[in-house]
Design a protein around this motif. Structure first.
Motif, PDB file in Angstrom:
ATOM      1  N   GLU A  64      47.466 -34.694 -39.840  1.00 21.78           N
ATOM      2  CA  GLU A  64      47.101 -34.900 -41.234  1.00 21.78           C
ATOM      3  C   GLU A  64      47.548 -33.667 -41.917  1.00 21.78           C
ATOM      4  O   GLU A  64      48.075 -33.937 -43.170  1.00 21.78           O
ATOM      5  N   ASP A 124      50.998 -34.494 -42.812  1.00 25.04           N
ATOM      6  CA  ASP A 124      51.231 -35.611 -43.960  1.00 25.04           C
ATOM      7  C   ASP A 124      50.964 -34.854 -45.270  1.00 25.04           C
ATOM      8  O   ASP A 124      51.709 -35.370 -46.192  1.00 25.04           O
ATOM      9  N   PRO A 142      55.081 -35.063 -46.948  1.00 24.03           N
ATOM     10  CA  PRO A 142      54.921 -36.500 -47.348  1.00 24.03           C
ATOM     11  C   PRO A 142      56.352 -37.094 -47.207  1.00 24.03           C
ATOM     12  O   PRO A 142      56.601 -38.390 -46.992  1.00 24.03           O
TER      13      PRO A 142
END
Length: 411
Positions: free
Chosen positions: A363, A366, A370
């Motif tokens: 996470e 990300d 991105p």
């Protein structure tokens, strides 16, 4: 804007352009300007530029890594001076890690008077050129991922103290890796490195279980590791493989010369230790393998046309194969440690804890990256691939078709 500030602005604008003569004329005008005023303008602009970098993700060691690659030694030294001067004027709280990095870089400020002349060594023109180049670099750096709360923002959380057992474990790991680096026997190096990975995997498990019961558990953080030329892609692959074996994720920023590794503190410490040692081992093994390969082909010391290209292809293939094979060995050691811990009393809670930490790391990747893409490494020399695989695992000599492994690349 004062005359000195205007002359400096003109010199910077010209240095960013493509007209070399215009840049030299602008620099000449700065040289004949009032010396103290020009030095003060340079320093003030450098301090402002550095202060803008910290909220944009840069850290002193990151900056030093890139300036060492792109500037002259004196230019890099001038920037370290600027770091110390900026620290003196930094408003707001300064986290301990920031001062630790400045100390590591030996960044000291000896006072404003004759700042540039102290570094000029009798050549003020070259010193001014280096200072202008340093400013151009600082002011042109892009934002990167913010891995730690920067100076001037909310106070960073205090550093977690390393437990006595953790410190002793790291000392044992360093000793094992030092032996692995010094031996000339590949099988012994592999055994010592494997033992080091087992110790760090076990330490990671203990840290994860302890953290799961903490009132304020750790969150994923990150470190940046350099991937300098030559063979930057192969070095990035080695970082990625070591990171994956230690429950971390790696993203390579090839244009900036580093890979960002994200994970939990104990795992990041393992990646830093192992990567540094394995790079030494891989380089030494590559040089030995290259010499043996050339000698076997009757080309030792040859100046034959094309030999440089063939050597580069061999070296890259060797390092790629070494990284992939050593990654397999490290992941095997980690899996064995996980299995052993899971079979111990109370071990049934281990797998959910590790899964939750892996999810948290992904996470974080990300969030920070991105736009990650994949870069496939091509193996161009079968002999280098075979030798690199053998160096990472001497017991496995049967090499099939060269494999390809993508590397995460950030933007």
């Amino acid at each position: 804007m004062s005359d000195a500030e205007q002359l400096l602005a003109d010199a910077l604008a010209a240095a960013r352009g493509t007209d070399v003569r215009q840049a030299e004329r602008a620099l000449d005008r700065l040289v004949v300007a009032d010396g103290p005023a020009a030095d003060a303008a340079l320093l003030a602009r450098l301090v402002r530029g550095l202060g803008r970098l910290w909220p944009r993700g840069w850290q002193p060691v990151d900056l030093d890594r890139i300036v060492t690659r792109r500037l002259t030694p004196r230019g890099a030294r001038l920037l370290r001076d600027g770091l110390a001067a900026q620290r003196r004027e930094q408003p707001g709280p300064v986290p301990p890690w920031f001062d630790d990095q400045l100390a590591e870089l030996d960044a000291r400020w000896d006072g404003d008077a004759e700042w540039l002349d102290r570094r000029a060594e009798g050549d003020r023109i070259s010193a001014l050129r280096d200072a202008v180049d340093a400013l151009v670099l600082v002011e042109g750096l892009p934002p990167i991922a913010v891995l730690r709360p920067p100076p001037g923002g909310p106070a960073a959380a205090p550093r977690a103290a390393v437990s006595a057992s953790g410190s002793r474990m790291l000392d044992r790991v360093r000793a094992l890796l030092a032996k692995a680096e010094s031996t000339t026997f590949p099988a012994e190096a592999e055994a010592l490195t494997g033992k080091a990975q087992e110790l760090m995997a076990r330490h990671s498990i203990d840290a994860a279980l302890l953290d799961a019961t903490a009132e304020r558990p750790d969150q994923p953080s990150g470190v940046r590791l350099g991937t300098d030329a030559p063979y930057a892609a192969a070095k990035a692959l080695l970082i990625q493989e070591v990171a994956a074996a230690n429950r971390c994720e790696s993203v390579w920023s090839d244009d900036l010369g580093f890979a960002t590794v994200l994970g939990f503190p104990a795992d990041l410490a393992a990646v830093e230790l192992l990567h540094t040692s394995l790079l030494v081992q891989a380089t030494a093994a590559m040089l030995r393998g290259r010499a043996e390969h050339h000698a076997g082909n009757g080309r030792a010391g040859s100046g034959r046309a094309g030999s440089g290209r063939r050597t580069k292809a061999y070296d890259e293939s060797f390092l790629n194969a070494f990284a992939l094979r050593i990654g397999e060995r490290l992941r095997t050691a980690t899996a064995a440690a996980d299995q052993e811990a899971a079979e111990e009393p109370g071990g049934q809670r281990l797998l959910p804890v590790l899964a939750a930490r892996s999810d948290a790391v992904r996470e974080r990747v990300d969030q920070l990256f991105p736009g990650v893409t994949r870069h496939r490494l091509q193996v161009r020399d079968a002999a280098g691939w075979s030798s690199g695989t053998s160096a990472a695992d001497r017991a496995s000599l049967d090499v099939g078709a060269p494999a390809r492994r993508p590397i995460r690349r950030g933007h």
